[in-house]
Design a protein around this motif. Structure first.
Motif, PDB file in Angstrom:
ATOM      1  N   LEU A  66      -2.851  -8.031   6.765  1.00  0.00           N
ATOM      2  CA  LEU A  66      -3.222  -6.651   6.456  1.00  0.00           C
ATOM      3  C   LEU A  66      -2.166  -5.711   7.021  1.00  0.00           C
ATOM      4  O   LEU A  66      -1.650  -5.931   8.128  1.00  0.00           O
ATOM      5  CB  LEU A  66      -4.586  -6.310   7.063  1.00  0.00           C
ATOM      6  CG  LEU A  66      -5.775  -7.174   6.657  1.00  0.00           C
ATOM      7  CD1 LEU A  66      -7.022  -6.754   7.412  1.00  0.00           C
ATOM      8  CD2 LEU A  66      -6.009  -7.098   5.147  1.00  0.00           C
ATOM      9  N   LYS A  67      -1.867  -4.676   6.260  1.00  0.00           N
ATOM     10  CA  LYS A  67      -0.902  -3.678   6.719  1.00  0.00           C
ATOM     11  C   LYS A  67      -1.392  -2.296   6.329  1.00  0.00           C
ATOM     12  O   LYS A  67      -1.819  -2.069   5.195  1.00  0.00           O
ATOM     13  CB  LYS A  67       0.475  -3.923   6.106  1.00  0.00           C
ATOM     14  CG  LYS A  67       1.502  -2.850   6.460  1.00  0.00           C
ATOM     15  CD  LYS A  67       2.817  -3.077   5.741  1.00  0.00           C
ATOM     16  CE  LYS A  67       3.790  -1.936   5.996  1.00  0.00           C
ATOM     17  NZ  LYS A  67       5.050  -2.109   5.246  1.00  0.00           N
ATOM     18  N   GLY A  68      -1.316  -1.389   7.277  1.00  0.00           N
ATOM     19  CA  GLY A  68      -1.657   0.000   7.002  1.00  0.00           C
ATOM     20  C   GLY A  68      -0.598   0.916   7.573  1.00  0.00           C
ATOM     21  O   GLY A  68      -0.015   0.632   8.627  1.00  0.00           O
ATOM     22  N   GLU A  69      -0.338   2.017   6.874  1.00  0.00           N
ATOM     23  CA  GLU A  69       0.651   2.977   7.356  1.00  0.00           C
ATOM     24  C   GLU A  69       0.168   4.389   7.051  1.00  0.00           C
ATOM     25  O   GLU A  69      -0.239   4.695   5.928  1.00  0.00           O
ATOM     26  CB  GLU A  69       2.016   2.734   6.722  1.00  0.00           C
ATOM     27  CG  GLU A  69       3.101   3.647   7.266  1.00  0.00           C
ATOM     28  CD  GLU A  69       4.487   3.279   6.765  1.00  0.00           C
ATOM     29  OE1 GLU A  69       5.386   4.154   6.818  1.00  0.00           O
ATOM     30  OE2 GLU A  69       4.677   2.130   6.325  1.00  0.00           O
ATOM     31  N   LEU A  70       0.235   5.247   8.070  1.00  0.00           N
ATOM     32  CA  LEU A  70      -0.152   6.650   7.945  1.00  0.00           C
ATOM     33  C   LEU A  70       1.008   7.497   8.441  1.00  0.00           C
ATOM     34  O   LEU A  70       1.420   7.374   9.605  1.00  0.00           O
ATOM     35  CB  LEU A  70      -1.411   6.934   8.767  1.00  0.00           C
ATOM     36  CG  LEU A  70      -1.874   8.393   8.823  1.00  0.00           C
ATOM     37  CD1 LEU A  70      -2.238   8.894   7.421  1.00  0.00           C
ATOM     38  CD2 LEU A  70      -3.061   8.529   9.778  1.00  0.00           C
ATOM     39  N   ARG A 108       1.819  10.533   3.844  1.00  0.00           N
ATOM     40  CA  ARG A 108       1.687   9.324   3.020  1.00  0.00           C
ATOM     41  C   ARG A 108       0.638   8.415   3.629  1.00  0.00           C
ATOM     42  O   ARG A 108       0.514   8.296   4.854  1.00  0.00           O
ATOM     43  CB  ARG A 108       3.038   8.601   2.930  1.00  0.00           C
ATOM     44  CG  ARG A 108       3.011   7.289   2.176  1.00  0.00           C
ATOM     45  CD  ARG A 108       4.404   6.709   2.004  1.00  0.00           C
ATOM     46  NE  ARG A 108       5.026   6.413   3.296  1.00  0.00           N
ATOM     47  CZ  ARG A 108       6.224   5.839   3.418  1.00  0.00           C
ATOM     48  NH1 ARG A 108       6.936   5.556   2.324  1.00  0.00           N
ATOM     49  NH2 ARG A 108       6.727   5.589   4.615  1.00  0.00           N
ATOM     50  N   LEU A 109      -0.116   7.756   2.758  1.00  0.00           N
ATOM     51  CA  LEU A 109      -1.114   6.778   3.179  1.00  0.00           C
ATOM     52  C   LEU A 109      -0.908   5.517   2.352  1.00  0.00           C
ATOM     53  O   LEU A 109      -0.926   5.563   1.119  1.00  0.00           O
ATOM     54  CB  LEU A 109      -2.527   7.329   2.954  1.00  0.00           C
ATOM     55  CG  LEU A 109      -3.685   6.404   3.333  1.00  0.00           C
ATOM     56  CD1 LEU A 109      -3.656   6.075   4.823  1.00  0.00           C
ATOM     57  CD2 LEU A 109      -5.023   7.047   2.961  1.00  0.00           C
ATOM     58  N   ILE A 110      -0.679   4.388   3.034  1.00  0.00           N
ATOM     59  CA  ILE A 110      -0.392   3.116   2.362  1.00  0.00           C
ATOM     60  C   ILE A 110      -1.261   2.025   2.983  1.00  0.00           C
ATOM     61  O   ILE A 110      -1.433   1.962   4.212  1.00  0.00           O
ATOM     62  CB  ILE A 110       1.086   2.716   2.511  1.00  0.00           C
ATOM     63  CG1 ILE A 110       2.007   3.764   1.901  1.00  0.00           C
ATOM     64  CG2 ILE A 110       1.342   1.354   1.863  1.00  0.00           C
ATOM     65  CD1 ILE A 110       1.902   3.898   0.411  1.00  0.00           C
ATOM     66  N   GLY A 166      -2.734  -0.256  -2.110  1.00  0.00           N
ATOM     67  CA  GLY A 166      -3.238   1.089  -2.384  1.00  0.00           C
ATOM     68  C   GLY A 166      -2.409   2.106  -1.631  1.00  0.00           C
ATOM     69  O   GLY A 166      -1.945   1.828  -0.519  1.00  0.00           O
ATOM     70  N   GLY A 167      -2.208   3.271  -2.222  1.00  0.00           N
ATOM     71  CA  GLY A 167      -1.425   4.272  -1.512  1.00  0.00           C
ATOM     72  C   GLY A 167      -1.234   5.542  -2.319  1.00  0.00           C
ATOM     73  O   GLY A 167      -1.467   5.576  -3.537  1.00  0.00           O
TER      74      GLY A 167
END
Length: 778
Positions: free
Chosen positions: A638-642, A691-693, A719-720
């Motif tokens: 899982l990867k998330g970036e804000l 940005r939201l990824i 999703g992003g």
């Protein structure tokens, strides 16, 4: 006394026949040769063997006395060499004459009709059993070689193989050996029957074994080809399946393998006895536990009333052993003794804990590093010599070395130190990989056609652990020249230093109607300070000069930027600004590997702000990666970036600091950098200040690759979205995609291929289903 097939000549024109004397000596008769002094030794009959080789095996030298005993010893010694098939000794005056007939030598070994195996592999394998170029020809060895070839083909399911061996004499007493192979057709498993199962269906059990009757990937996995090794592994898999579900007495009674007369189809039958399902009735601990009984009991995974599980039993033993190993008991032994109550179908266990002797580490040894300096590896060690053995520190040392990214494989073993009972050596073996990479990325779409970016980097320059890189980007809309260098141990305490100088020119994609150009020249330097085994903080500063050039087709916000920063009032022209960005960051990395992680987390927070330059802004980035094994071969990633940016005071967030989304690394299936707001008049992508990824992957080894993590395939959901300055981040505006891909740690760098299907694309979105990239991890 038996002298093999010794042939002795009858008396002729020679003065005396030593062979006859030897025969008489061996048979106990009175015939003998009077001892005499050897004046010379002559060897006859040799073609390839050097005369000196024959002399070296004789028990007599010139000037010595020759006797019956020495004649027997000489014949035995020469026969024992294996070089000769006939040996005779004669006397001519005072000269000892050695007459030999050499065995032929193998001049060449050839194969015809071999498709299943590489010829070089076969040549090497047969040479190890005595059949190879320059070896002495021996019919028995050739027969063994033929049988070994057949065995290898049978193990690959080629039961109809026929091998014809031809031996052809050539000059100088040599032979050519030719193995003519008719491989026939591969015998494939036609049916697998499991007999005796009641609790689980045939389908459930067949899913637990590797052998099968064929499928889409059988051409690659060869799972429909029988081998004894595979069957043995499958039997263990069946046992584990039952043991993990309470069937502690399950047995595989027998297996039958039959093949049809035409040797094309194989029928496999596995006979089992399931037994009864058992529950856990209780557990207790005995042995030496140093007052840590409650601590060790907490590691127990077998609880009263639970269905018995062999996997949990094994895991409990290992957890206790590992815990004892953290304070020096490297050879702790934990045995679980079961007590079975067949009437109640219950089983209880007594764990006998034997910690053994407490040991400490004598030497930390490194092997396999042909380029990387020892000190680069040793500075990652957390287990030290002459201190108590600690399994956690040893594992941490291995993980830290693996996270360097310089090695294909890092393994550790801890053998007992010879001559002691309380010391071990820690041996780390690494397999180096090329760290100088030419990395390339690109994609194909109807709009952009083919785009390309490239960089050259040396991650372990001259084995020093320093990273030196040159980046070149040659895509249609971005050109970059950058040089960077990182020294992870700028100080002995592990403080790192990185710097980069760059020249970047950015233009809009060819599909965009509006045009502009951004030129950025600058450099930055940062230092990293570790404050725990997995945490590091970074501080840095940079200088950057940015120039924006616009024309009448440029987006309005770019022309407004020119006006706001001293350019023409029309906004058509250029404007130049200078920035002094200050950076601070925190990073935590507990992954087991930097290239192919299977467990652990990676987190990074980065803050950049310009408080004293022409631009007043800040931007913050938070990234979180999480890896967890779901099954033995499946990893959830899982990867998330804000990301968030904003102008300070009355300043507007600089357009050249915008975030972009779309493509590999963000949302696959959408054209790179195409997400977010667009210019109303041209529909050109503009990026945004936030940005939201989010990405999710199920990573699995490629079929047939076993547990090799360098080649994997994965399914993903992305999703992003990108948002403008001051715009609220709305989940409803996210773009989603799903698809499949392949990742490969190739000799020139990591490669990712993906095919994505956008799930909620809008008519104005730009799509790009197939994408690839080399040089970036997940």
């Amino acid at each position: 006394m038996k002298l093999h097939s010794v042939r002795f000549a009858l008396p002729s024109f020679r003065r005396s026949l030593i062979g006859a004397a030897v025969l008489a000596f061996c048979s106990g008769q009175a015939l003998a040769v009077a001892p005499f002094t050897v004046k010379d030794i002559r060897v006859e009959g040799i073609q390839r063997t050097e005369a000196g080789t024959v002399f070296s095996y004789l028990p007599v030298r010139v000037g010595e006395t020759f006797s019956d005993e020495k004649s027997v010893a000489a014949i035995k010694a020469l026969y024992a060499t294996g070089f000769f098939k006939d040996v005779r000794l004669e006397v001519d005056g005072d000269v000892l004459v050695v007459l030999v007939e050499e065995r032929p030598a193998i001049a060449a070994v050839e194969f015809t009709g071999t498709k299943e195996f590489e010829k070089d592999v076969l040549v090497k394998a047969l040479k190890e059993i005595g059949v190879g170029e320059a070896k002495i020809f021996d019919k028995a060895s050739v027969d063994r070689a033929e049988q070994e070839l057949k065995r290898q083909y049978l193990s690959h399911g080629l039961y109809g193989v026929k091998i014809t061996t031809t031996v052809t004499p050539i000059e100088r007493n040599r032979v050519n050996v030719v193995f003519a192979v008719d491989e026939g057709e591969v015998a494939r498993i036609k049916q697998i029957s499991i007999v005796g199962n009641k609790a689980f269906s045939d389908k459930e059990l067949r899913e637990q074994i590797a052998l099968n009757t064929g499928g889409w990937f059988s051409w690659y996995t060869k799972a429909d080809q029988y081998s004894k090794t595979k069957l043995t592994g499958d039997i263990e898999s069946l046992k584990s399946f039952y043991l993990d579900r309470g069937y502690i007495e399950m047995q595989v009674d027998s297996t039958q393998v039959s093949i049809t007369p035409d040797k094309k189809d194989i029928y496999l039958t596995i006979n089992i006895t399931e037994g009864e399902k058992y529950k856990i009735a209780g557990t207790k601990f005995e042995g030496e536990m140093f007052g840590r009984e409650e601590e060790l009991k907490a590691l127990n995974l077998l609880h009263d009333g639970d269905i018995y599980s062999g996997a949990r039993l094994t895991a409990t033993n290992k957890r206790i052993q590992d815990r004892l190993a953290t304070f020096g008991y490297a050879f702790a032994n934990v045995n679980a003794n079961p007590e079975i109550n067949r009437e109640k179908h219950e089983v209880s266990f007594t764990f006998f804990v034997d910690p053994g002797k407490r040991v400490y580490v004598r030497h930390m040894n490194i092997a396999g590093n042909t380029t990387t300096r020892d000190e680069v590896i040793r500075r990652e060690f957390r287990q030290f010599e002459s201190s108590w053995y600690d399994s956690n520190k040893i594992k941490l040392s291995r993980d830290r070395v693996d996270r360097l990214g310089y090695f294909k494989d890092v393994t550790i073993d801890t053998p007992e130190a010879q001559g002691t009972t309380d010391q071990v050596d820690v041996n780390m073996t690494v397999v180096e990989k090329p760290t100088g990479n030419f990395l390339i990325g690109g994609a194909f779409s109807q709009s952009e056609k083919f785009t390309l970016s490239a960089s050259i980097s040396q991650a372990n320059f001259a084995g020093s652990g320093n990273t030196v890189g040159i980046e070149l980007n040659t895509s249609h809309y971005s050109r970059t020249i950058a040089f960077s260098q990182t020294n992870p141990y700028f100080t002995d305490d592990g403080i790192s230093r990185s710097f980069e100088v760059y020249l970047r020119t950015t233009e809009p994609p060819a599909l965009n109607i509006g045009s502009y150009k951004i030129k950025q020249t600058g450099g930055r330097m940062s230092f990293g300070v570790p404050f725990s085994e997995v945490d590091t903080v970074f501080f840095g500063a940079g200088v950057e000069r940015s120039q924006i050039e616009t024309d009448s087709t440029s987006p309005l916000r770019f022309r407004q930027y020119v006006i706001d920063n001293g350019g023409p009032s029309s906004g058509i022209g250029s404007a130049t600004t200078n920035s002094i960005p200050l950076t601070a960051a925190w990073q935590r990395d507990s992954r087991d590997s930097a290239m192919t992680p299977s467990i652990g987390r990676y987190q990074r927070v980065n803050l950049e702000a310009d408080l004293i330059g022409d631009q007043k802004y800040f931007r913050a980035i938070y990234e979180h990666q999480y890896f967890r094994p779901l099954f033995s071969k499946v990893t959830l990633a899982l990867k998330g970036e804000l990301d968030y940016g904003h102008g300070i005071g009355n300043h507007v967030y600089p357009v050249f600091k915008n975030f972009y989304g779309g493509g590999i690394g963000s949302v696959r299936g959408y054209l790179s950098s195409s997400l977010g707001a667009v210019e109303p008049s041209t529909n050109d992508a503009l990026g945004g200040a936030s940005r939201l990824i989010g990405n999710a992957e199920l990573q699995m080894p490629f079929p047939g690759s076993g547990n090799d993590r360098s080649l994997r395939w994965f399914g993903f959901l992305d999703g992003g979205q990108v948002y403008q300055e001051g715009e609220k981040m709305r989940i409803s505006q996210l773009r989603y995609s799903a698809g499949l891909g392949i990742s490969w740690i190739s000799p020139v760098g990591p490669l990712k291929l993906s095919y994505a299907k956008p799930l909620n694309a809008k008519p104005t979105d730009r799509l790009e289903r197939f994408q690839f990239q080399m040089g970036t991890g997940f």
